[in-house]
Structure formats: C-alpha cells, structure tokens
Design a protein around this motif. Structure first.
Motif, PDB file in Angstrom:
ATOM      1  N   VAL A  65      -5.202  -3.538  -0.515  1.00 44.36           N
ATOM      2  CA  VAL A  65      -4.917  -3.288  -1.928  1.00 44.36           C
ATOM      3  C   VAL A  65      -4.395  -1.860  -2.072  1.00 44.36           C
ATOM      4  N   PHE A  66      -3.251  -1.723  -2.728  1.00 45.65           N
ATOM      5  CA  PHE A  66      -2.668  -0.401  -2.949  1.00 45.65           C
ATOM      6  C   PHE A  66      -3.609   0.437  -3.798  1.00 45.65           C
ATOM      7  N   VAL A  67      -3.843   1.653  -3.378  1.00 47.03           N
ATOM      8  CA  VAL A  67      -4.695   2.588  -4.112  1.00 47.03           C
ATOM      9  C   VAL A  67      -3.844   3.273  -5.180  1.00 47.03           C
ATOM     10  N   PRO A  68      -4.215   3.147  -6.455  1.00 49.22           N
ATOM     11  CA  PRO A  68      -3.426   3.808  -7.503  1.00 49.22           C
ATOM     12  C   PRO A  68      -3.467   5.324  -7.313  1.00 49.22           C
ATOM     13  N   ARG A  69      -2.323   5.942  -7.455  1.00 45.62           N
ATOM     14  CA  ARG A  69      -2.194   7.379  -7.217  1.00 45.62           C
ATOM     15  C   ARG A  69      -2.349   8.168  -8.512  1.00 45.62           C
ATOM     16  N   ARG A  70      -2.954   9.338  -8.383  1.00 44.57           N
ATOM     17  CA  ARG A  70      -3.146  10.219  -9.553  1.00 44.57           C
ATOM     18  C   ARG A  70      -1.809  10.569 -10.205  1.00 44.57           C
ATOM     19  N   ARG A  71      -0.788  10.788  -9.395  1.00 45.66           N
ATOM     20  CA  ARG A  71       0.498  11.189  -9.969  1.00 45.66           C
ATOM     21  C   ARG A  71       1.105  10.074 -10.828  1.00 45.66           C
ATOM     22  N   THR A  72       0.659   8.838 -10.632  1.00 48.56           N
ATOM     23  CA  THR A  72       1.155   7.713 -11.423  1.00 48.56           C
ATOM     24  C   THR A  72       0.553   7.722 -12.826  1.00 48.56           C
ATOM     25  N   GLU A  73      -0.518   8.470 -13.032  1.00 47.68           N
ATOM     26  CA  GLU A  73      -1.105   8.585 -14.370  1.00 47.68           C
ATOM     27  C   GLU A  73      -0.076   9.135 -15.358  1.00 47.68           C
ATOM     28  N   PHE A  74       0.803  10.013 -14.886  1.00 50.44           N
ATOM     29  CA  PHE A  74       1.861  10.563 -15.730  1.00 50.44           C
ATOM     30  C   PHE A  74       2.786   9.444 -16.210  1.00 50.44           C
ATOM     31  N   LEU A  75       3.133   8.529 -15.313  1.00 47.76           N
ATOM     32  CA  LEU A  75       3.996   7.406 -15.664  1.00 47.76           C
ATOM     33  C   LEU A  75       3.353   6.540 -16.748  1.00 47.76           C
ATOM     34  N   VAL A  76       2.068   6.276 -16.611  1.00 48.70           N
ATOM     35  CA  VAL A  76       1.353   5.478 -17.610  1.00 48.70           C
ATOM     36  C   VAL A  76       1.342   6.207 -18.954  1.00 48.70           C
ATOM     37  N   ALA A  77       1.109   7.500 -18.938  1.00 51.16           N
ATOM     38  CA  ALA A  77       1.098   8.280 -20.183  1.00 51.16           C
ATOM     39  C   ALA A  77       2.459   8.233 -20.868  1.00 51.16           C
ATOM     40  N   ARG A  78       3.529   8.361 -20.090  1.00 49.38           N
ATOM     41  CA  ARG A  78       4.887   8.303 -20.656  1.00 49.38           C
ATOM     42  C   ARG A  78       5.192   6.920 -21.222  1.00 49.38           C
ATOM     43  N   ALA A  79       4.839   5.878 -20.469  1.00 49.77           N
ATOM     44  CA  ALA A  79       5.081   4.510 -20.932  1.00 49.77           C
ATOM     45  C   ALA A  79       4.299   4.233 -22.210  1.00 49.77           C
ATOM     46  N   ALA A  80       3.068   4.706 -22.278  1.00 44.16           N
ATOM     47  CA  ALA A  80       2.246   4.506 -23.479  1.00 44.16           C
ATOM     48  C   ALA A  80       2.872   5.209 -24.680  1.00 44.16           C
ATOM     49  N   ALA A  81       3.421   6.387 -24.453  1.00 40.08           N
ATOM     50  CA  ALA A  81       4.042   7.139 -25.547  1.00 40.08           C
ATOM     51  C   ALA A  81       5.318   6.453 -26.045  1.00 40.08           C
ATOM     52  N   LEU A  82       6.011   5.747 -25.180  1.00 39.68           N
ATOM     53  CA  LEU A  82       7.278   5.107 -25.542  1.00 39.68           C
ATOM     54  C   LEU A  82       7.132   3.651 -25.983  1.00 39.68           C
ATOM     55  N   ALA A  83       5.989   3.036 -25.699  1.00 39.64           N
ATOM     56  CA  ALA A  83       5.801   1.615 -25.984  1.00 39.64           C
ATOM     57  C   ALA A  83       5.724   1.360 -27.486  1.00 39.64           C
ATOM     58  N   PRO A  84       6.277   0.233 -27.904  1.00 42.36           N
ATOM     59  CA  PRO A  84       6.125  -0.134 -29.317  1.00 42.36           C
ATOM     60  C   PRO A  84       4.668  -0.474 -29.611  1.00 42.36           C
ATOM     61  N   ARG A  85       4.326  -0.503 -30.881  1.00 39.65           N
ATOM     62  CA  ARG A  85       2.939  -0.741 -31.294  1.00 39.65           C
ATOM     63  C   ARG A  85       2.366  -2.025 -30.698  1.00 39.65           C
ATOM     64  N   ARG A  86       3.072  -3.114 -30.709  1.00 42.88           N
ATOM     65  CA  ARG A  86       2.566  -4.391 -30.203  1.00 42.88           C
ATOM     66  C   ARG A  86       3.252  -4.703 -28.869  1.00 42.88           C
ATOM     67  N   ALA A  87       3.038  -3.901 -27.881  1.00 41.65           N
ATOM     68  CA  ALA A  87       3.708  -4.031 -26.586  1.00 41.65           C
ATOM     69  C   ALA A  87       3.154  -5.195 -25.774  1.00 41.65           C
ATOM     70  N   VAL A  88       4.028  -5.785 -24.975  1.00 38.07           N
ATOM     71  CA  VAL A  88       3.632  -6.750 -23.966  1.00 38.07           C
ATOM     72  C   VAL A  88       3.796  -6.037 -22.635  1.00 38.07           C
TER      73      VAL A  88
END
Length: 130
Positions: A75-98
């Motif tokens: 199982v791939f271990v999630p990397r700390r540096r990927t947390e930035f990607l999640v934060a950016r995606a969350a900031a750009l996602a529409p309110r009712r995102a899929v």
C-alpha cells in the motif's frame, strides 16, 4: 537476520535506528515504543525498521492531515508533501464536489479532500487488495 533482544530504553532504540541509517531516529523510536506491547514486540519492530522496511509499514499506519490511515506492505504511504495538493484542491473545489480517488491505496487523499468539505461525495477504489 536473527532476532536479538534489545533494551527497552528509548536511547538504545535510537542508537539501533541510527546505526541502521534512520535520519529521524528519535521520532521513530518514540513511535515504535508507543506501538510495542512488550519488549519482544519492540525488538521485532526495531529489527523490521532497521532492515529497511518503511516506518509506516512497521507501525501499520501513516498519518495524513491529522488522521491515521492503515497501510500494509503493497500500500502506497501517503506523503506529507501531498497534503499541500489536498489543501489546494479543497480550496478550488466547488461547494458540492464529487471526489474520485482512483488507485487510492490507503484512501488518505480522497478522505482528506472529502473531509475538507461537509458536502463532498467521495468515490475511491483500487485494484490492489492490500
């Protein structure tokens, strides 16, 4: 490699991890001590880590954005540096995102992104059984 009993002192564990080349030996030693239920289990955990197994696979979990996710060999271990990607995606996602997390491994990225929005709908899958 044979199992050699080790001292249960934190400093001895740090020394064993340093000898094995673990850069964050102090932090890892604390986590291994917390995970072990007995001196024998601690010895086995330290031996696995010293043999080069990723710490997260030794512990059976990885931390990602404040949550623990189960990980096993394969199982791939999630990397700390990927947390930035999640934060950016969350900031750009529409309110009712899929959120679709393909080849999700532990599912950490999809879960973290869905958790960033109360209304997100998460779909995650992987072909790897582990």
């Amino acid at each position: 490699m044979s199992v050699h009993p080790i001292s249960t002192t934190l400093s001895t564990t740090v020394l064993a991890l340093r000898r094995a080349g673990c850069v964050f030996a102090e932090d890892e030693a604390v986590l291994l001590h917390e995970a072990a239920a007995s001196p024998d289990e601690l010895s086995a955990l330290v031996e696995r880590r010293a043999a080069g197994l990723p710490l997260e696979h030794v512990l059976g979990w990885a931390e990602f954005r404040g949550r623990r996710f189960a990980v096993d060999t394969g199982v791939f271990v999630p990397r700390r540096r990927t947390e930035f990607l999640v934060a950016r995606a969350a900031a750009l996602a529409p309110r009712r995102a899929v959120v679709v997390d393909l080849c999700c491994g532990s599912g950490a990225l999809g879960v973290a992104l869905a958790a960033a929005s109360d209304t997100a709908e998460l779909h995650a899958c992987d072909v790897e059984p582990a």
